[in-house]
Design an enzyme around this catalytic site. Structure first.
Site, PDB file in Angstrom:
ATOM      1  CG  ASP A  32      60.905  12.105  17.316  1.00  0.00           C
ATOM      2  OD1 ASP A  32      60.019  11.559  16.964  1.00  0.00           O
ATOM      3  OD2 ASP A  32      61.440  13.242  16.927  1.00  0.00           O
ATOM      4  CG  LEU A  33      56.203   9.485  17.867  1.00  0.00           C
ATOM      5  CD1 LEU A  33      55.530   9.957  16.890  1.00  0.00           C
ATOM      6  CD2 LEU A  33      55.556   8.597  18.967  1.00  0.00           C
ATOM      7  CG  LEU A  69      63.608  20.394  20.199  1.00  0.00           C
ATOM      8  CD1 LEU A  69      64.693  20.214  19.160  1.00  0.00           C
ATOM      9  CD2 LEU A  69      63.276  21.886  20.251  1.00  0.00           C
ATOM     10  N   GLY A  71      56.709  17.033  19.857  1.00  0.00           N
ATOM     11  CA  GLY A  71      55.266  17.265  19.615  1.00  0.00           C
ATOM     12  C   GLY A  71      55.040  17.759  18.001  1.00  0.00           C
ATOM     13  CB  SER A 109      55.083  28.611  18.543  1.00  0.00           C
ATOM     14  OG  SER A 109      54.925  29.116  17.389  1.00  0.00           O
ATOM     15  CG  ASN A 110      55.398  32.903  15.509  1.00  0.00           C
ATOM     16  OD1 ASN A 110      54.469  33.037  14.896  1.00  0.00           O
ATOM     17  ND2 ASN A 110      56.331  31.910  15.189  1.00  0.00           N
ATOM     18  CE1 TYR A 134      52.942  23.770  17.388  1.00  0.00           C
ATOM     19  CE2 TYR A 134      52.861  26.034  16.359  1.00  0.00           C
ATOM     20  CZ  TYR A 134      53.427  24.940  16.829  1.00  0.00           C
ATOM     21  OH  TYR A 134      54.972  25.102  17.278  1.00  0.00           O
ATOM     22  CE  LYS A 138      54.685  24.229  20.508  1.00  0.00           C
ATOM     23  NZ  LYS A 138      55.950  23.305  20.949  1.00  0.00           N
ATOM     24  NE  ARG A 172      53.710  34.787  10.408  1.00  0.00           N
ATOM     25  CZ  ARG A 172      54.304  33.341  10.590  1.00  0.00           C
ATOM     26  NH1 ARG A 172      54.854  32.848   9.588  1.00  0.00           N
ATOM     27  NH2 ARG A 172      54.407  33.068  11.839  1.00  0.00           N
TER      28      ARG A 172
HETATM   29  N1  LIG Z   1      60.605  24.986  13.325  1.00  0.00           N
HETATM   30  C1  LIG Z   1      60.409  26.262  13.901  1.00  0.00           C
HETATM   31  O1  LIG Z   1      60.732  27.112  13.467  1.00  0.00           O
HETATM   32  C2  LIG Z   1      59.504  26.282  15.166  1.00  0.00           C
HETATM   33  C3  LIG Z   1      58.987  27.450  15.655  1.00  0.00           C
HETATM   34  C4  LIG Z   1      58.103  27.453  16.903  1.00  0.00           C
HETATM   35  C5  LIG Z   1      58.460  26.473  17.562  1.00  0.00           C
HETATM   36  N2  LIG Z   1      58.580  25.397  17.359  1.00  0.00           N
HETATM   37  C6  LIG Z   1      58.405  24.078  18.083  1.00  0.00           C
HETATM   38  O2  LIG Z   1      59.743  23.571  18.065  1.00  0.00           O
HETATM   39  C7  LIG Z   1      59.735  21.975  18.232  1.00  0.00           C
HETATM   40  C8  LIG Z   1      60.461  21.352  17.069  1.00  0.00           C
HETATM   41  O3  LIG Z   1      59.947  22.020  15.964  1.00  0.00           O
HETATM   42  P1  LIG Z   1      60.221  21.189  14.602  1.00  0.00           P
HETATM   43  O4  LIG Z   1      60.238  22.069  13.233  1.00  0.00           O
HETATM   44  O5  LIG Z   1      61.560  20.402  14.579  1.00  0.00           O
HETATM   45  O6  LIG Z   1      59.004  20.200  14.500  1.00  0.00           O
HETATM   46  P2  LIG Z   1      59.073  18.716  13.685  1.00  0.00           P
HETATM   47  O7  LIG Z   1      57.649  18.532  13.454  1.00  0.00           O
HETATM   48  O8  LIG Z   1      59.990  18.580  12.376  1.00  0.00           O
HETATM   49  O9  LIG Z   1      59.661  17.905  14.665  1.00  0.00           O
HETATM   50  C9  LIG Z   1      58.803  17.341  16.039  1.00  0.00           C
HETATM   51  C10 LIG Z   1      59.323  16.003  16.449  1.00  0.00           C
HETATM   52  O10 LIG Z   1      58.350  15.675  17.316  1.00  0.00           O
HETATM   53  C11 LIG Z   1      58.028  14.376  17.263  1.00  0.00           C
HETATM   54  N3  LIG Z   1      56.723  14.014  17.828  1.00  0.00           N
HETATM   55  C12 LIG Z   1      55.395  14.561  17.604  1.00  0.00           C
HETATM   56  N4  LIG Z   1      54.431  13.648  18.315  1.00  0.00           N
HETATM   57  C13 LIG Z   1      55.088  13.100  19.200  1.00  0.00           C
HETATM   58  C14 LIG Z   1      54.582  12.211  20.237  1.00  0.00           C
HETATM   59  N5  LIG Z   1      53.277  11.930  20.390  1.00  0.00           N
HETATM   60  N6  LIG Z   1      55.636  11.719  20.823  1.00  0.00           N
HETATM   61  C15 LIG Z   1      56.932  11.683  20.583  1.00  0.00           C
HETATM   62  N7  LIG Z   1      57.574  12.685  19.789  1.00  0.00           N
HETATM   63  C16 LIG Z   1      56.554  13.248  19.005  1.00  0.00           C
HETATM   64  C17 LIG Z   1      57.946  14.179  15.780  1.00  0.00           C
HETATM   65  O11 LIG Z   1      58.235  12.704  15.501  1.00  0.00           O
HETATM   66  C18 LIG Z   1      58.946  14.897  15.129  1.00  0.00           C
HETATM   67  O12 LIG Z   1      60.238  14.220  14.955  1.00  0.00           O
HETATM   68  C19 LIG Z   1      58.236  21.872  18.182  1.00  0.00           C
HETATM   69  O13 LIG Z   1      57.631  21.704  19.445  1.00  0.00           O
HETATM   70  C20 LIG Z   1      57.627  23.140  17.660  1.00  0.00           C
HETATM   71  O14 LIG Z   1      56.531  23.402  17.981  1.00  0.00           O
HETATM   72  C21 LIG Z   1      59.547  25.100  15.941  1.00  0.00           C
HETATM   73  O1  LIG Z   2      55.260  30.714  12.579  1.00  0.00           O
HETATM   74  C1  LIG Z   2      55.836  29.892  12.015  1.00  0.00           C
HETATM   75  O2  LIG Z   2      56.187  30.160  10.704  1.00  0.00           O
HETATM   76  C2  LIG Z   2      56.418  28.603  12.683  1.00  0.00           C
HETATM   77  O3  LIG Z   2      55.953  28.639  13.754  1.00  0.00           O
HETATM   78  C3  LIG Z   2      56.365  27.419  14.472  1.00  0.00           C
HETATM   79  O4  LIG Z   2      55.544  27.211  15.578  1.00  0.00           O
HETATM   80  C4  LIG Z   2      55.975  26.287  13.648  1.00  0.00           C
HETATM   81  O5  LIG Z   2      56.427  25.141  14.428  1.00  0.00           O
HETATM   82  C5  LIG Z   2      56.872  26.376  12.473  1.00  0.00           C
HETATM   83  O6  LIG Z   2      56.306  25.101  11.680  1.00  0.00           O
HETATM   84  C6  LIG Z   2      56.168  27.532  11.742  1.00  0.00           C
HETATM   85  O7  LIG Z   2      56.941  27.642  10.469  1.00  0.00           O
END
Ligand SMILES: NC(=O)c1ccc[n+]([C@@H]2O[C@H](COP(=O)([O-])OP(=O)(O)OC[C@H]3O[C@@H](n4cnc5c(N)ncnc54)[C@H](O)[C@@H]3O)[C@@H](O)[C@H]2O)c1
Ligand SMILES: O=C(O)[C@H]1O[C@@H](O)[C@H](O)[C@@H](O)[C@@H]1O
Length: 270
Positions: A32-33, A69, A71, A109-110, A134, A138, A172
């Site tokens: 991660d960062l 994960l 981004g 993502s959806n 965003y 994806k 939702r």
């Molecule tokens: N949470 C969900 O339900 C959900 C739904 C659909 C998709 N996703 C995808 O799953 C992944 C994880 O989701 P999350 O909810 O844990 O997101 P989050 O934002 O909590 O975590 C993402 C992580 O990516 C890191 N990051 C961001 N930019 C970066 C960069 N330039 N270099 C390195 N690291 C970087 C951040 O520091 C963070 O820790 C994401 O790609 C998100 O788009 C999540």
């Molecule tokens: O559609 C949604 O609810 C989810 O979609 C994901 O892509 C996002 O990372 C999350 O933050 C949103 O909650």
């Protein structure tokens, strides 16, 4: 022993997966960062900015598979999306190719299909209709995964996640929810199933009200342990605390569709 890289390990989903993945992949590298506050002595961590190819290569070197994960996980300015999600996704797959990584699981993502109205039922062969910059990023990531599978033989699974969380957080998300352990099951299919070339599935637990046809996931052996409807009461109680937004309620992507919206309601998503 198979070595797996988990990018975005410090995020909401990453923190949950750090608890669940070692049972299947004890040789796990996190990136991660910045490192998680509670990094354990047994955990390997490599800091990398996804926008920097050399840093991504250092994180990727020596692993057999990647769960990407990392981004931005919601709507941001284009400059930020461009760096972390567009250049970041490209760098991740390019580093994987250069270092002979065999498998990449890409959490889409959806929101890549967020502008479809909720009365539709979508398979995995529909045209993308992103909700946002965003969602667009994806869709781009899915396309990069397809390119690297077809051109370079990388085996890739894209999981169009609904919402990974302990419980569905509103009405939702009741239609979109996947439990962390069901998500891990799909990840394992991506990292291990012999038939994966380039595949796309929806990331949902068992769901009676889903807007998606997830046949491909079931063909690949997915057998979710959790069922969204078991948490209906919780989700609807949370929903009752929210103000309804008719535009958000019309589309699968919900509120992300409404950000900066200046479209034609008669035509959007049709
Ligand atoms: N949470 C969900 O339900 C959900 C739904 C659909 C998709 N996703 C995808 O799953 C992944 C994880 O989701 P999350 O909810 O844990 O997101 P989050 O934002 O909590 O975590 C993402 C992580 O990516 C890191 N990051 C961001 N930019 C970066 C960069 N330039 N270099 C390195 N690291 C970087 C951040 O520091 C963070 O820790 C994401 O790609 C998100 O788009 C999540
Ligand atoms: O559609 C949604 O609810 C989810 O979609 C994901 O892509 C996002 O990372 C999350 O933050 C949103 O909650």
């Amino acid at each position: 022993m198979t070595k797996i890289l988990l990018t975005g390990a410090n995020g909401g989903v990453g923190r949950r997966l750090r608890r669940l993945l070692p049972a299947f992949y004890p040789n796990l590298r996190l990136s991660d960062l910045t490192p998680p506050d509670d990094l354990q002595p047994h955990e390997e961590f490599v800091a990398a900015d996804l926008a920097d190819l050399a840093q991504v290569e250092a994180a990727v070197a020596g692993v057999d598979g990647i769960i990407h994960l990392g981004g931005l996980s919601t709507e941001y300015d284009w400059a930020d999306i461009l760096q972390s999600n567009i250049i970041g996704a490209y760098n991740l797959f390019e580093a994987a190719r250069k270092h002979n990584v065999r498998r990449v699981v890409f959490p889409s993502s959806n929101q890549a299909v967020g502008f479809y109205p909720r009365h539709r039922r979508l398979g995995t062969d529909v045209t993308v209709r992103p909700s946002s910059r965003y969602g667009l990023s994806k869709a781009f990531g899915e396309a990069v995964a397809a390119l690297y599978a077809d051109k370079h033989g990388l085996r890739t699974l894209c999981i169009r996640i609904g919402r990974v969380h302990d419980l569905p957080e509103d009405e939702r998300r009741l239609a979109l929810w996947i439990s962390p352990r069901d998500f891990v099951q799909l990840i394992r299919i991506g990292l291990e199933h012999p038939d994966i070339h380039f595949d796309l599935v929806y990331g949902l637990s068992s769901n009676d009200r889903s807007w998606y046809d997830n046949t491909r996931a079931y063909e690949l052996g997915y057998s979710p342990e959790d069922r969204a409807e078991d948490h209906r009461e919780h989700a609807m109680a949370e929903q009752a605390k929210l103000v309804r937004n008719p535009l958000a309620d019309r589309f699968m992507g919900g509120r992300l569709c409404t950000v900066e919206y200046s479209g034609d309601l008669e035509r959007s998503g049709t």
